[in-house]
Motif scaffolding. Sequence first.
Motif, mmCIF file in Angstrom:
data_model
loop_
_atom_site.group_PDB
_atom_site.id
_atom_site.type_symbol
_atom_site.label_atom_id
_atom_site.label_comp_id
_atom_site.label_asym_id
_atom_site.label_seq_id
_atom_site.Cartn_x
_atom_site.Cartn_y
_atom_site.Cartn_z
ATOM 1 N N LEU A 180 0.822 -1.207 0.000
ATOM 2 C CA LEU A 180 0.000 0.000 0.000
ATOM 3 C C LEU A 180 0.858 1.260 0.000
ATOM 4 C CD1 LEU A 180 -2.866 -0.751 2.558
ATOM 5 C CD2 LEU A 180 -2.857 -1.076 0.080
ATOM 6 N N PRO A 181 0.421 2.319 -0.689
ATOM 7 C CA PRO A 181 1.121 3.605 -0.593
ATOM 8 C C PRO A 181 1.131 4.075 0.857
ATOM 9 C CG PRO A 181 -0.508 3.641 -2.357
ATOM 10 C CD PRO A 181 -0.743 2.378 -1.588
ATOM 11 N N VAL A 182 2.227 4.643 1.289
ATOM 12 C CA VAL A 182 2.345 5.074 2.678
ATOM 13 C C VAL A 182 1.308 6.157 2.999
ATOM 14 C CG1 VAL A 182 4.051 6.911 2.325
ATOM 15 C CG2 VAL A 182 4.060 5.580 4.449
ATOM 16 N N ALA A 183 0.774 6.832 1.991
ATOM 17 C CA ALA A 183 -0.242 7.864 2.210
ATOM 18 C C ALA A 183 -1.543 7.285 2.766
ATOM 19 C CB ALA A 183 -0.530 8.611 0.911
ATOM 20 N N LEU A 199 13.318 9.715 2.554
ATOM 21 C CA LEU A 199 13.981 8.587 3.212
ATOM 22 C C LEU A 199 13.900 7.318 2.371
ATOM 23 C CD1 LEU A 199 12.654 9.085 6.867
ATOM 24 C CD2 LEU A 199 14.890 9.767 5.944
ATOM 25 N N GLY A 200 13.344 7.450 1.158
ATOM 26 C CA GLY A 200 13.211 6.299 0.289
ATOM 27 C C GLY A 200 11.985 5.457 0.579
ATOM 28 N N VAL A 201 11.023 6.045 1.252
ATOM 29 C CA VAL A 201 9.817 5.310 1.644
ATOM 30 C C VAL A 201 8.646 5.737 0.766
ATOM 31 C CG1 VAL A 201 8.113 4.966 3.483
ATOM 32 C CG2 VAL A 201 10.551 5.019 4.031
ATOM 33 N N SER A 202 8.081 4.785 0.029
ATOM 34 C CA SER A 202 6.885 5.074 -0.764
ATOM 35 C C SER A 202 5.738 4.131 -0.429
ATOM 36 C CB SER A 202 7.196 4.994 -2.264
ATOM 37 O OG SER A 202 7.621 3.687 -2.618
ATOM 38 N N THR A 203 6.059 2.953 0.107
ATOM 39 C CA THR A 203 5.022 1.980 0.471
ATOM 40 C C THR A 203 5.122 1.659 1.966
ATOM 41 O OG1 THR A 203 6.375 0.004 0.115
ATOM 42 C CG2 THR A 203 5.228 0.932 -1.813
ATOM 43 N N ARG A 208 8.184 -0.239 6.882
ATOM 44 C CA ARG A 208 8.428 -1.318 7.832
ATOM 45 C C ARG A 208 9.923 -1.631 7.945
ATOM 46 N NH1 ARG A 208 4.998 -6.096 6.108
ATOM 47 N NH2 ARG A 208 3.289 -4.623 6.453
ATOM 48 N N GLY A 209 10.677 -1.219 6.957
ATOM 49 C CA GLY A 209 12.110 -1.480 6.988
ATOM 50 C C GLY A 209 12.898 -0.512 7.845
ATOM 51 N N LEU A 210 12.240 0.573 8.343
ATOM 52 C CA LEU A 210 12.944 1.545 9.176
ATOM 53 C C LEU A 210 12.847 1.156 10.636
ATOM 54 C CD1 LEU A 210 11.863 4.913 7.500
ATOM 55 C CD2 LEU A 210 13.886 3.523 7.058
#
Length: 362
Positions: A180-183, A199-203, A208-210
């Motif tokens: 899902l899009p992080v939005a 930060l390279g986060v789009s989904t 979840r990787g942070l």
Amino acid sequence: MSAAPQRKIVHVDMDAFYASVEQRDDPSLRGKPVVVAWKGQRSVVCAASYEARTYGIRSAMPAIRAERLCPQALFVPPDFVRYRAVSRATREIFARHTALIEPLSLDEAYLDVTENLSGLSSATAVAEAIRDAIRDELNLTASAGIAPNKFLAKIASDWRKPDGQYVIRPREVEAFLAPLPVAKIPGVGKVMNGKLAALGVSTVGDLRGLELAALEARFGRYGRRLYELARGIDEHPVIADRPVMSVSAEDTFAEDVPLSALEPMIRRLAEKTWAAAMKTPRIARTVVLKLKTREFRILTRSLTPPQPPASCTELTDIALALCGRVETDAEARYRLVGVGLSNFGEPEAARPTSQPDLFASV
């Protein structure tokens, strides 16, 4: 000690609610692009039928833009008395299944059906029964999301709109969320979306990787919330009967302005406040005007009229009139203005038997 049972949450969302009520009650509107709004330069869209949405029309859009997008759209002035009555009827249907009902607005609510009153075997069956009753008794449709918590149930209710439902089972949560899009996460608007993109986060899977420590260092307490929601964790319970106490909208000017320049902003803020107030069946009796001077002094003026404001126009007129209660001089400048409604009560109790003191100030 035995563990608490896994929550079963249903989020019910009426489909294009105001517009659907209008189409139900006026057969000539069915199958046509219907926009619920007052026509005019300053009006905003309260709701749009699915036929109107195909033209890009959405709630909160300026009505004049909606008219440009679809010149053949049928504009219908909102009738909130009627919408509130239908909303109460939907909640009567909810109450057959659970006492744990948390309304979000006239057209949506959370239900905790971990233990349902109707004896149905599953939360899915409860959602189906509710939607069937809404269709059969009210001649309207609703969509539903079923999940272990409120966050997931709200996302799921939008998955098969209109007139559908979707289930997210506990074992499916991580796989469902990952692409899902992080939005989709509450609170992730344009600004936060941009920060996460940096930060390279789009989904949600990317999020979840942070690490928790990194998110808290960057975003404070909201960083922990992001960490939890990325994993489908939401411990907020369904809270029944949470009454609305007040609603308001305010804005800060780029440059301090005199009192005489406030009218356009007051009109715009009154529309926002009125739209927010229409999301609850309760009635506001008091109008509040808030000002902040360039010296950061807060001024408020309020009015409780003999009858509650019945329209956005009445709210706007009262808010503008309250400016006349501000003692000022030609040199005074203001950095912020706000318009609010307070003193909410149930519709039956909102009509005073005698006229109270009209003006109060702080």
